[in-house]
Design a protein around this motif. Structure first.
Motif, PDB file in Angstrom:
ATOM      1  N   LEU A 101       0.845  -1.192   0.000  1.00  0.00           N
ATOM      2  CA  LEU A 101       0.000   0.000   0.000  1.00  0.00           C
ATOM      3  C   LEU A 101       0.877   1.237   0.000  1.00  0.00           C
ATOM      4  O   LEU A 101       1.763   1.396   0.854  1.00  0.00           O
ATOM      5  N   VAL A 102       0.639   2.132  -0.963  1.00  0.00           N
ATOM      6  CA  VAL A 102       1.248   3.461  -0.969  1.00  0.00           C
ATOM      7  C   VAL A 102       0.108   4.457  -0.872  1.00  0.00           C
ATOM      8  O   VAL A 102      -0.732   4.547  -1.771  1.00  0.00           O
ATOM      9  N   SER A 103       0.056   5.183   0.233  1.00  0.00           N
ATOM     10  CA  SER A 103      -1.088   6.058   0.488  1.00  0.00           C
ATOM     11  C   SER A 103      -0.618   7.428   0.958  1.00  0.00           C
ATOM     12  O   SER A 103       0.191   7.535   1.888  1.00  0.00           O
ATOM     13  N   GLY A 104      -1.109   8.472   0.296  1.00  0.00           N
ATOM     14  CA  GLY A 104      -0.769   9.837   0.689  1.00  0.00           C
ATOM     15  C   GLY A 104       0.717  10.102   0.706  1.00  0.00           C
ATOM     16  O   GLY A 104       1.207  10.856   1.546  1.00  0.00           O
ATOM     17  N   SER A 105       1.460   9.518  -0.232  1.00  0.00           N
ATOM     18  CA  SER A 105       2.922   9.535  -0.160  1.00  0.00           C
ATOM     19  C   SER A 105       3.559   9.909  -1.488  1.00  0.00           C
ATOM     20  O   SER A 105       2.902   9.945  -2.534  1.00  0.00           O
TER      21      SER A 105
ATOM     22  N   VAL B 140       2.957   5.204   4.010  1.00  0.00           N
ATOM     23  CA  VAL B 140       1.776   6.012   4.325  1.00  0.00           C
ATOM     24  C   VAL B 140       2.224   7.393   4.792  1.00  0.00           C
ATOM     25  O   VAL B 140       3.049   7.508   5.714  1.00  0.00           O
ATOM     26  N   ASP B 141       1.684   8.436   4.132  1.00  0.00           N
ATOM     27  CA  ASP B 141       1.979   9.820   4.520  1.00  0.00           C
ATOM     28  C   ASP B 141       3.481  10.049   4.671  1.00  0.00           C
ATOM     29  O   ASP B 141       3.951  10.659   5.640  1.00  0.00           O
ATOM     30  N   SER B 142       4.252   9.575   3.704  1.00  0.00           N
ATOM     31  CA  SER B 142       5.709   9.635   3.789  1.00  0.00           C
ATOM     32  C   SER B 142       6.319   9.929   2.424  1.00  0.00           C
ATOM     33  O   SER B 142       5.637   9.901   1.396  1.00  0.00           O
ATOM     34  N   GLU B 143       7.643  10.210   2.423  1.00  0.00           N
ATOM     35  CA  GLU B 143       8.404  10.419   1.196  1.00  0.00           C
ATOM     36  C   GLU B 143       9.630   9.503   1.223  1.00  0.00           C
ATOM     37  O   GLU B 143      10.322   9.427   2.239  1.00  0.00           O
TER      38      GLU B 143
ATOM     39  N   VAL C 137       6.589   9.890   7.831  1.00  0.00           N
ATOM     40  CA  VAL C 137       7.985  10.347   7.827  1.00  0.00           C
ATOM     41  C   VAL C 137       8.209  11.225   6.599  1.00  0.00           C
ATOM     42  O   VAL C 137       7.934  10.816   5.471  1.00  0.00           O
ATOM     43  N   SER C 138       8.747  12.423   6.818  1.00  0.00           N
ATOM     44  CA  SER C 138       8.797  13.404   5.734  1.00  0.00           C
ATOM     45  C   SER C 138       9.768  13.024   4.628  1.00  0.00           C
ATOM     46  O   SER C 138       9.525  13.303   3.461  1.00  0.00           O
TER      47      SER C 138
ATOM     48  N   ARG D 236      15.312  16.511   8.595  1.00  0.00           N
ATOM     49  CA  ARG D 236      14.257  16.342   7.598  1.00  0.00           C
ATOM     50  C   ARG D 236      14.538  15.193   6.640  1.00  0.00           C
ATOM     51  O   ARG D 236      13.624  14.569   6.134  1.00  0.00           O
ATOM     52  N   ALA D 237      15.796  14.924   6.336  1.00  0.00           N
ATOM     53  CA  ALA D 237      16.143  13.808   5.454  1.00  0.00           C
ATOM     54  C   ALA D 237      16.849  12.742   6.277  1.00  0.00           C
ATOM     55  O   ALA D 237      17.679  13.039   7.134  1.00  0.00           O
TER      56      ALA D 237
END
Length: 355
Positions: free
Chosen positions: A280-284, A299-302, A317-318, A339-340
């Motif tokens: 699953l890839v969601s909101g990412s 999920v909700d990540s980059e 995770v950003s 951030r990274a």
């Protein structure tokens, strides 16, 4: 001709991943490195392959099986300890018999296959034929010295002052002549039976040793940086396809594979990239040169330029980049981190990171 694949090493340079997994089974573009090796040998017309295995034999045997999926017949040969490449030849002596054989290191990746190498060896049949590539720091490799005609006249194992920049690639071809010299080898200063010493003995005995300089890409995938680079290279040749489900709020850019059973929702995936079955890839955001294995959740990540092994999740995770993440890992937010993030996480890890 038979094949001999070495898959008995412990993979210390890939720890903590290899504390619980065989290094030869770490995936590149969602396929174990070892599988590329077996496919290359099969494509060259060799259908009988012996695989040298050690402590991780159960995992390798479960993954490879009897070899039928590759169109070959596999025999497993147990090595009690990784005591050198020539020791592996010694272990395989009865299996190899009087056949010529190609020996392939199971954690090496060679773009373009070995068809030309096998064809040339079959035609000319020297006692040994090796593959070479030019490297920037030969001190980390076995190094060959050639005469003006290209014949090998000397080998050095990880020399302090190399006489050339031609390093041995982890693919070798031998006639049964090799068994005679391997039987008389003494361990090196490292306590191993070195294949370079065995080949040097052939040269000293007046046997013909030929070489072929690799024109394509070769890597020993023994460390994280090399593994990520090979993953990048393989993904470069990816053909995009969508077998899973991608919703209308998502965007796939470039060559992206969404495998059967995968779901991409409210996300942006920039290829080349592969999303494994059941993931699953969601909101990412999934960036270029990323391989997400099966049954994962992003999920909700980059994430970008990374490899994620099966059943792992990254949530909230950003930014994750240049990372190799093991099986069954959970990455979640925590305050105060940069951030990274660059990660090498072993199986069953638990990590908290800032979003």
């Amino acid at each position: 001709m038979k094949g001999l694949v070495l898959a008995g090493g412990s993979g210390t340079r890939l720890r903590p991943i290899t504390h619980t997994s065989a290094k030869q089974l770490v995936p590149v573009a969602n396929k174990p490195v070892l599988f590329y090796c077996l496919e290359a040998i099969a494509a060259a017309g060799v259908t009988e392959i012996g695989i040298i295995v050690g402590e991780t034999h159960a995992e390798i045997e479960a993954a490879v099986g009897d070899g039928s999926r590759f169109g070959v017949e596999v025999t497993y040969l147990h090595q009690h300890a990784p005591l050198g490449l020539a020791h592996a030849v010694l272990v395989a002596r009865d299996y190899l018999g009087d056949d010529d054989f190609v020996m392939y290191l199971g954690d090496n990746f060679l773009l373009g296959g070995i068809d030309d190498l096998v064809g040339r060896f079959t035609r000319d049949r020297p006692s040994a034929q090796i593959m070479l590539t030019r490297v920037s720091d030969p001190r980390q490799f076995g190094v060959a010295v050639l005469d003006a005609s290209g014949r090998v006249i000397g080998l050095e194992e990880k020399p302090r002052e190399p006489k050339s920049d031609l390093a041995l690639v982890g693919v070798y071809l031998f006639t049964p002549d090799i068994h005679e010299v391997v039987a008389d080898l003494k361990p090196s200063a490292r306590g191993e039976l070195e294949i370079s010493d065995a080949i040097q003995r052939l040269i000293d005995d007046g046997r013909r040793v030929e070489s072929l300089v690799v024109s394509g890409y070769w890597k020993d995938t023994g460390n994280v940086n090399d593994m990520l680079e090979v993953n990048r290279l393989v993904l470069e040749s990816l053909e995009g396809r969508t077998d899973g489900r991608v919703d209308d709020d998502s965007e796939l850019i470039g060559r992206v594979v969404v495998e059967d059973g995968a779901v991409v929702e409210r996300s942006r995936v920039v290829g080349p990239a592969i999303i494994g079955a059941g993931t699953l890839v969601s909101g990412s955001y999934v960036g270029p040169f990323t391989s997400i294995s099966r049954d994962c959740a992003i999920v909700d990540s980059e994430i970008e330029y990374s490899i994620v092994l099966p059943r792992s999740s990254i949530t909230g995770v950003s930014r994750v980049e240049g990372s190799l993440i093991g099986h069954d890992v959970q990455v979640t937010p925590a305050a105060g981190a940069p951030r990274a993030h660059r990660l090498v996480l072993g199986d069953h890890s638990r990590v908290r990171m800032s979003s």
